[in-house]
Design a protein around this motif. Structure first.
Motif, PDB file in Angstrom:
ATOM      1  N   LEU A 100       0.811  -1.223   0.000  1.00  0.00           N
ATOM      2  CA  LEU A 100       0.000   0.000   0.000  1.00  0.00           C
ATOM      3  C   LEU A 100       0.842   1.270   0.000  1.00  0.00           C
ATOM      4  N   LEU A 101       2.131   1.129   0.249  1.00  0.00           N
ATOM      5  CA  LEU A 101       3.013   2.295   0.227  1.00  0.00           C
ATOM      6  C   LEU A 101       3.171   2.865  -1.173  1.00  0.00           C
ATOM      7  N   TRP A 102       2.974   2.016  -2.189  1.00  0.00           N
ATOM      8  CA  TRP A 102       3.378   2.381  -3.544  1.00  0.00           C
ATOM      9  C   TRP A 102       2.217   2.882  -4.384  1.00  0.00           C
ATOM     10  N   ASP A 103       2.554   3.720  -5.343  1.00  0.00           N
ATOM     11  CA  ASP A 103       1.563   4.416  -6.163  1.00  0.00           C
ATOM     12  C   ASP A 103       1.222   3.620  -7.410  1.00  0.00           C
ATOM     13  N   ARG A 104       0.554   2.483  -7.213  1.00  0.00           N
ATOM     14  CA  ARG A 104       0.064   1.702  -8.347  1.00  0.00           C
ATOM     15  C   ARG A 104      -1.257   1.046  -7.968  1.00  0.00           C
ATOM     16  N   ASP A 105      -2.046   0.738  -8.965  1.00  0.00           N
ATOM     17  CA  ASP A 105      -3.360   0.130  -8.774  1.00  0.00           C
ATOM     18  C   ASP A 105      -3.172  -1.370  -8.606  1.00  0.00           C
ATOM     19  N   ILE A 106      -3.338  -1.868  -7.384  1.00  0.00           N
ATOM     20  CA  ILE A 106      -3.072  -3.292  -7.158  1.00  0.00           C
ATOM     21  C   ILE A 106      -4.237  -4.176  -7.595  1.00  0.00           C
ATOM     22  N   GLU A 126      16.367   7.728   5.975  1.00  0.00           N
ATOM     23  CA  GLU A 126      17.269   7.626   4.834  1.00  0.00           C
ATOM     24  C   GLU A 126      18.544   6.909   5.272  1.00  0.00           C
ATOM     25  N   GLY A 127      19.067   6.077   4.383  1.00  0.00           N
ATOM     26  CA  GLY A 127      20.267   5.320   4.722  1.00  0.00           C
ATOM     27  C   GLY A 127      20.021   4.237   5.741  1.00  0.00           C
ATOM     28  N   LEU A 128      18.787   3.732   5.810  1.00  0.00           N
ATOM     29  CA  LEU A 128      18.461   2.744   6.841  1.00  0.00           C
ATOM     30  C   LEU A 128      19.371   1.527   6.749  1.00  0.00           C
ATOM     31  N   ASN A 129      19.628   0.951   7.903  1.00  0.00           N
ATOM     32  CA  ASN A 129      20.503  -0.209   8.013  1.00  0.00           C
ATOM     33  C   ASN A 129      20.076  -1.018   9.221  1.00  0.00           C
ATOM     34  N   ALA A 158      16.688  11.044  12.039  1.00  0.00           N
ATOM     35  CA  ALA A 158      17.285  11.016  10.698  1.00  0.00           C
ATOM     36  C   ALA A 158      16.260  11.477   9.664  1.00  0.00           C
ATOM     37  N   PRO A 159      16.695  12.061   8.552  1.00  0.00           N
ATOM     38  CA  PRO A 159      15.758  12.464   7.492  1.00  0.00           C
ATOM     39  C   PRO A 159      14.866  11.297   7.074  1.00  0.00           C
ATOM     40  N   ASP A 160      13.607  11.600   6.842  1.00  0.00           N
ATOM     41  CA  ASP A 160      12.591  10.570   6.574  1.00  0.00           C
ATOM     42  C   ASP A 160      12.316  10.438   5.085  1.00  0.00           C
ATOM     43  N   SER A 161      12.499   9.249   4.556  1.00  0.00           N
ATOM     44  CA  SER A 161      12.294   9.036   3.121  1.00  0.00           C
ATOM     45  C   SER A 161      10.816   8.969   2.748  1.00  0.00           C
ATOM     46  N   ILE A 162       9.936   8.615   3.689  1.00  0.00           N
ATOM     47  CA  ILE A 162       8.513   8.488   3.366  1.00  0.00           C
ATOM     48  C   ILE A 162       7.875   9.858   3.170  1.00  0.00           C
ATOM     49  N   LEU A 210       5.147  13.108  -0.967  1.00  0.00           N
ATOM     50  CA  LEU A 210       5.057  14.293  -1.819  1.00  0.00           C
ATOM     51  C   LEU A 210       5.111  13.917  -3.293  1.00  0.00           C
ATOM     52  N   VAL A 211       6.049  13.055  -3.637  1.00  0.00           N
ATOM     53  CA  VAL A 211       6.216  12.632  -5.028  1.00  0.00           C
ATOM     54  C   VAL A 211       4.977  11.902  -5.536  1.00  0.00           C
ATOM     55  N   GLN A 212       4.336  11.141  -4.649  1.00  0.00           N
ATOM     56  CA  GLN A 212       3.182  10.349  -5.060  1.00  0.00           C
ATOM     57  C   GLN A 212       1.862  11.127  -4.949  1.00  0.00           C
TER      58      GLN A 212
END
Length: 391
Positions: free
Chosen positions: A65-71, A103-106, A114-118, A123-125
């Motif tokens: 569900l995180l991703w921008d596509r029609d499942i 970002e840079g998760l390990n 830390a800066p958050d990639s989500i 925003l992009v989605q």
């Protein structure tokens, strides 16, 4: 007039640029993060496939569900969509909602601030404005996507939130064998935005499993990959108690070993580790000590085995089977499940349409059909029948 034309032209450029970003960037990002690298043939003989298709198959963890596509449509990207779940004979799919990821998760150490990639991904989605700052809103947005999908495709997807709706699903699946049950869980309880009352908010949106941490320490306590390695906080204790009062399943994947110990000490219900490996089989910072796995099992819990290298060290179906077999020997056949972590930034050697390769590998390694039936989904079904709210 000239100035007006310039402003209009600039606005048009901005709109075109944004449409381009929305159209292409999310798929590029997912294509890089959720990969399938097939090695040996994933073709399965008819006898094995028939046995696999006779099973209840269930998965405790997918971040689709995180991703921008029609499942609702089969995609070339990622690991999971409804058509591929149907091809893989998946009956029960827990959809987990990612709301923050550093970002840079390990697996070793990640700072909470830390800066958050989500945030950037939302925003992009083009997610709703509320999701830009609220982690609860991000979880709700993803839940709304699944609920809308079930409304639009009732013969393909049914949301399960209770023992009674699970029973209805099983009855309906007898006449609609491709029907998939979708359940909702959180990937870490930072999704509460630090407020206990948001447990009820998310429950009302259909969430029936909540993990406590992700890759960083949060208000509930220490993460396995955080900086403190502390245990459950007082807020975390209150959250666990409130979750269990609502019959929300508590998931301790990504929790520090001390947090797991603290939750075990107070828990009034069996726990789940929704996606993991075994440290005795694959020594990895992703996996907690085997003794804690045994304690979880001793209290009726389930351990769901993943398919990626951080959990099982390698990624072939044989490697997945070896991890499962290790778990069977460690905690017994009643306590092992599947937890793919599909679409969670992992590389696997098969997608959700090809889960029969796990059945094939287990049969080839002489695991009994009874044990296979339990691992592939029987244990998950039994657990949900007991632990979901009654209605």
């Amino acid at each position: 007039m000239k100035k007006t034309r310039i402003v209009v032209a600039l606005a048009a450029v901005v709109v075109i640029a944004y449409v381009g970003v929305r159209t292409f960037v999310p798929s590029v990002i997912e294509g890089q993060m959720n990969q399938v690298q097939r090695g040996q043939s994933n073709n399965v003989d008819e006898t094995t496939l028939a046995f696999h298709n006779s099973l209840i198959v269930g998965d405790w963890h997918a971040d689709t569900l995180l991703w921008d596509r029609d499942i609702a449509e089969q995609a070339e990207l990622g690991h999971v969509d409804i058509p591929r779940l149907q091809k893989g004979n998946v009956a029960l799919q827990m959809f987990t909602t990612v709301t923050k990821s550093p970002e840079g998760l390990n697996y070793e150490e990640n700072a909470t601030d830390a800066p958050d990639s989500i945030t950037k991904l939302s925003l992009v989605q083009g997610w709703p404005m509320a999701t830009w700052t609220s982690l609860t809103a991000r979880a709700i947005h993803q839940a709304d996507k699944l609920n809308q999908l079930a409304q639009q495709h009732p013969d393909d997807l049914m949301i399960v939130t209770s023992q009674s709706s699970l029973a209805d699903f099983l009855t309906k699946r007898e006449s609609t064998p491709k029907l998939v049950a979708g359940l909702l869980g959180t990937e870490g309880s930072h999704a509460l935005d630090g407020k206990l009352e948001n447990i009820q908010v998310l429950y009302d949106k259909g969430f029936r499993m909540m993990s406590l941490q992700h890759f960083f320490d949060n208000k509930l306590g220490g993460s396995l990959h955080g900086t403190s390695q502390t245990g459950l906080s007082e807020f975390g204790r209150q959250a666990v108690e409130k979750m269990q009062a609502l019959d929300i399943i508590v998931d301790v994947s990504h929790s520090s070993e001390q947090t797991v110990k603290d939750v075990l000490a107070i828990s009034q219900a069996p726990l789940v580790i929704s996606h993991t490996g075994f440290n005795g089989h694959c020594q990895s910072k992703r996996n907690i000590d085997d003794s804690l796995m045994q304690q979880i099992a001793d209290k009726g819990g389930l351990i769901a085995v993943g398919y990626w290298d951080g959990a099982i060290c390698k990624i072939t179906p044989n490697d997945v089977a070896d991890s499962i077999i290790y778990g069977l020997k460690l905690v017994g056949e009643d306590h092992i499940s599947l937890g793919s972590d599909f679409d969670g930034g992992v590389t696997t050697s098969f997608d959700s349409s090809e889960l029969s390769v796990i059945t094939r590998a287990l049969l080839q390694k002489n695991v009994s059909k009874q044990s296979i039936a339990k691992v592939m989904g029987g244990n998950m079904l039994k657990f949900l029948q007991k632990q979901l709210p009654a209605n």
